[in-house]
Write a protein that holds these residues in place. Structure first.
Motif, PDB file in Angstrom:
ATOM      1  N   ALA A   1       0.958  -1.460   0.412  1.00  0.00           N
ATOM      2  CA  ALA A   1       0.033  -0.254   0.506  1.00  0.00           C
ATOM      3  C   ALA A   1       1.172   1.462   0.080  1.00  0.00           C
ATOM      4  O   ALA A   1       2.236   1.045   0.727  1.00  0.00           O
ATOM      5  CB  ALA A   1      -1.205  -0.297   1.322  1.00  0.00           C
ATOM      6  N   GLY A   2      -0.062   2.070  -0.560  1.00  0.00           N
ATOM      7  CA  GLY A   2       1.523   4.140  -0.611  1.00  0.00           C
ATOM      8  C   GLY A   2       2.594   3.459  -1.661  1.00  0.00           C
ATOM      9  O   GLY A   2       3.211   4.042  -2.594  1.00  0.00           O
ATOM     10  N   GLY A   3       2.509   2.437  -2.676  1.00  0.00           N
ATOM     11  CA  GLY A   3       3.364   1.801  -4.105  1.00  0.00           C
ATOM     12  C   GLY A   3       2.457   2.057  -5.021  1.00  0.00           C
ATOM     13  O   GLY A   3       1.817   2.900  -4.861  1.00  0.00           O
ATOM     14  N   SER A   4       3.494   2.132  -6.123  1.00  0.00           N
ATOM     15  CA  SER A   4       3.051   2.457  -7.463  1.00  0.00           C
ATOM     16  C   SER A   4       3.384   1.119  -8.286  1.00  0.00           C
ATOM     17  O   SER A   4       4.212   0.234  -8.226  1.00  0.00           O
ATOM     18  CB  SER A   4       4.365   3.976  -8.342  1.00  0.00           C
ATOM     19  N   LEU A   5       2.416   1.043  -9.526  1.00  0.00           N
ATOM     20  CA  LEU A   5       2.901   0.264 -10.999  1.00  0.00           C
ATOM     21  C   LEU A   5       2.403   1.229 -12.025  1.00  0.00           C
ATOM     22  O   LEU A   5       1.420   2.180 -12.017  1.00  0.00           O
ATOM     23  CB  LEU A   5       1.577  -0.709 -10.142  1.00  0.00           C
ATOM     24  N   ARG A   6       3.276   0.357 -12.706  1.00  0.00           N
ATOM     25  CA  ARG A   6       3.018   1.340 -14.551  1.00  0.00           C
ATOM     26  C   ARG A   6       1.991   0.456 -15.043  1.00  0.00           C
ATOM     27  O   ARG A   6       2.900  -1.149 -15.510  1.00  0.00           O
ATOM     28  CB  ARG A   6       3.739   2.211 -14.771  1.00  0.00           C
ATOM     29  N   LEU A   7       0.830  -0.279 -15.559  1.00  0.00           N
ATOM     30  CA  LEU A   7       0.564  -0.718 -16.136  1.00  0.00           C
ATOM     31  C   LEU A   7       0.577  -0.590 -18.317  1.00  0.00           C
ATOM     32  O   LEU A   7       0.914   1.033 -18.043  1.00  0.00           O
ATOM     33  CB  LEU A   7      -1.012  -1.410 -16.166  1.00  0.00           C
ATOM     34  N   SER A   8       0.473  -1.471 -19.050  1.00  0.00           N
ATOM     35  CA  SER A   8       0.934  -1.080 -19.926  1.00  0.00           C
ATOM     36  C   SER A   8      -0.405  -1.922 -21.581  1.00  0.00           C
ATOM     37  O   SER A   8      -0.381  -3.048 -20.912  1.00  0.00           O
ATOM     38  CB  SER A   8       2.441  -1.359 -21.344  1.00  0.00           C
ATOM     39  N   CYS A   9      -0.625  -1.421 -22.061  1.00  0.00           N
ATOM     40  CA  CYS A   9      -1.908  -2.381 -23.248  1.00  0.00           C
ATOM     41  C   CYS A   9      -1.229  -2.186 -24.269  1.00  0.00           C
ATOM     42  O   CYS A   9      -1.128  -0.889 -25.256  1.00  0.00           O
ATOM     43  CB  CYS A   9      -3.243  -1.479 -23.300  1.00  0.00           C
ATOM     44  N   ALA A  10      -0.533  -2.802 -24.508  1.00  0.00           N
ATOM     45  CA  ALA A  10       0.322  -2.762 -26.129  1.00  0.00           C
ATOM     46  C   ALA A  10      -0.554  -3.635 -27.368  1.00  0.00           C
ATOM     47  O   ALA A  10      -1.305  -4.622 -26.874  1.00  0.00           O
ATOM     48  CB  ALA A  10       1.509  -3.704 -26.601  1.00  0.00           C
ATOM     49  N   ALA A  11      -1.411  -2.688 -28.066  1.00  0.00           N
ATOM     50  CA  ALA A  11      -2.279  -2.833 -29.441  1.00  0.00           C
ATOM     51  C   ALA A  11      -1.683  -3.104 -30.516  1.00  0.00           C
ATOM     52  O   ALA A  11      -1.076  -2.652 -30.776  1.00  0.00           O
ATOM     53  CB  ALA A  11      -3.257  -1.433 -29.166  1.00  0.00           C
ATOM     54  N   SER A  12      -2.357  -4.458 -31.324  1.00  0.00           N
ATOM     55  CA  SER A  12      -2.522  -4.329 -32.435  1.00  0.00           C
ATOM     56  C   SER A  12      -3.125  -5.146 -33.391  1.00  0.00           C
ATOM     57  O   SER A  12      -4.272  -5.252 -32.331  1.00  0.00           O
ATOM     58  CB  SER A  12      -0.528  -5.500 -32.684  1.00  0.00           C
ATOM     59  N   GLY A  13      -3.468  -4.909 -34.576  1.00  0.00           N
ATOM     60  CA  GLY A  13      -4.105  -4.968 -35.101  1.00  0.00           C
ATOM     61  C   GLY A  13      -5.682  -4.291 -35.690  1.00  0.00           C
ATOM     62  O   GLY A  13      -6.354  -4.672 -36.444  1.00  0.00           O
ATOM     63  N   PHE A  14      -5.341  -3.067 -35.360  1.00  0.00           N
ATOM     64  CA  PHE A  14      -6.662  -2.219 -35.397  1.00  0.00           C
ATOM     65  C   PHE A  14      -5.659  -0.638 -35.859  1.00  0.00           C
ATOM     66  O   PHE A  14      -4.929  -0.388 -34.977  1.00  0.00           O
ATOM     67  CB  PHE A  14      -7.829  -2.095 -34.325  1.00  0.00           C
ATOM     68  N   THR A  15      -7.289   0.129 -36.480  1.00  0.00           N
ATOM     69  CA  THR A  15      -5.644   1.811 -35.590  1.00  0.00           C
ATOM     70  C   THR A  15      -6.016   2.408 -34.418  1.00  0.00           C
ATOM     71  O   THR A  15      -7.594   3.197 -34.334  1.00  0.00           O
ATOM     72  CB  THR A  15      -7.106   2.397 -37.493  1.00  0.00           C
TER      73      THR A  15
END
Length: 126
Positions: A14-28
């Motif tokens: 608790a109090g910490g940080s994370l960075r999520l990524s969402c990599a996309a392909s196959g559409f504009t």
């Protein structure tokens, strides 16, 4: 074939940080609005944040405002969710989803999104 792949989840105190990524392909990607959703154990899925890639317009639900920041890198076809000051209540599987028909805003969380990722687990310990 359209594809969304989430990454960046994990265990944090608790109090910490994370960075999520969402990599996309196959559409504009540049024409899409990307939303982050989450589903905690035993609870329904809920919207968290979204961004329209063409203009950068974004939206956050009240529970994450001031703690989470969504951003988009059109050159990398990737959307990020920077999560700071994490709380145990943020524990959930986080999903990204895409649509090209709706702009960022609260209504998108009730929309039938076109594409979904498989999710990444975020666990916040107290």
């Amino acid at each position: 074939e359209a594809q969304l792949v989430e990454s960046g989840g994990g265990l944090v105190q608790a109090g910490g940080s994370l960075r999520l990524s969402c990599a996309a392909s196959g559409f504009t990607f540049a024409d899409a609005t990307i939303g982050w959703f989450r589903q905690a154990p035993g609870k329904e899925r809920e919207g968290v944040s979204c961004i329209t890639n063409s203009d950068g317009n974004s939206y956050y639900v009240d529970s994450v405002k001031g703690r989470f920041t969504i951003s988009s890198d059109n050159a990398k076809n990737t959307v990020y969710l920077q999560m700071n000051s994490l709380e145990p209540e943020d524990t959930a599987v986080y999903y990204c989803a895409a649509t090209t028909l709706v702009d960022a805003g609260p209504l998108i969380f009730f929309y039938d999104m076109d594409y979904w990722g498989k999710g990444t687990l975020v666990t916040v310990s107290s």
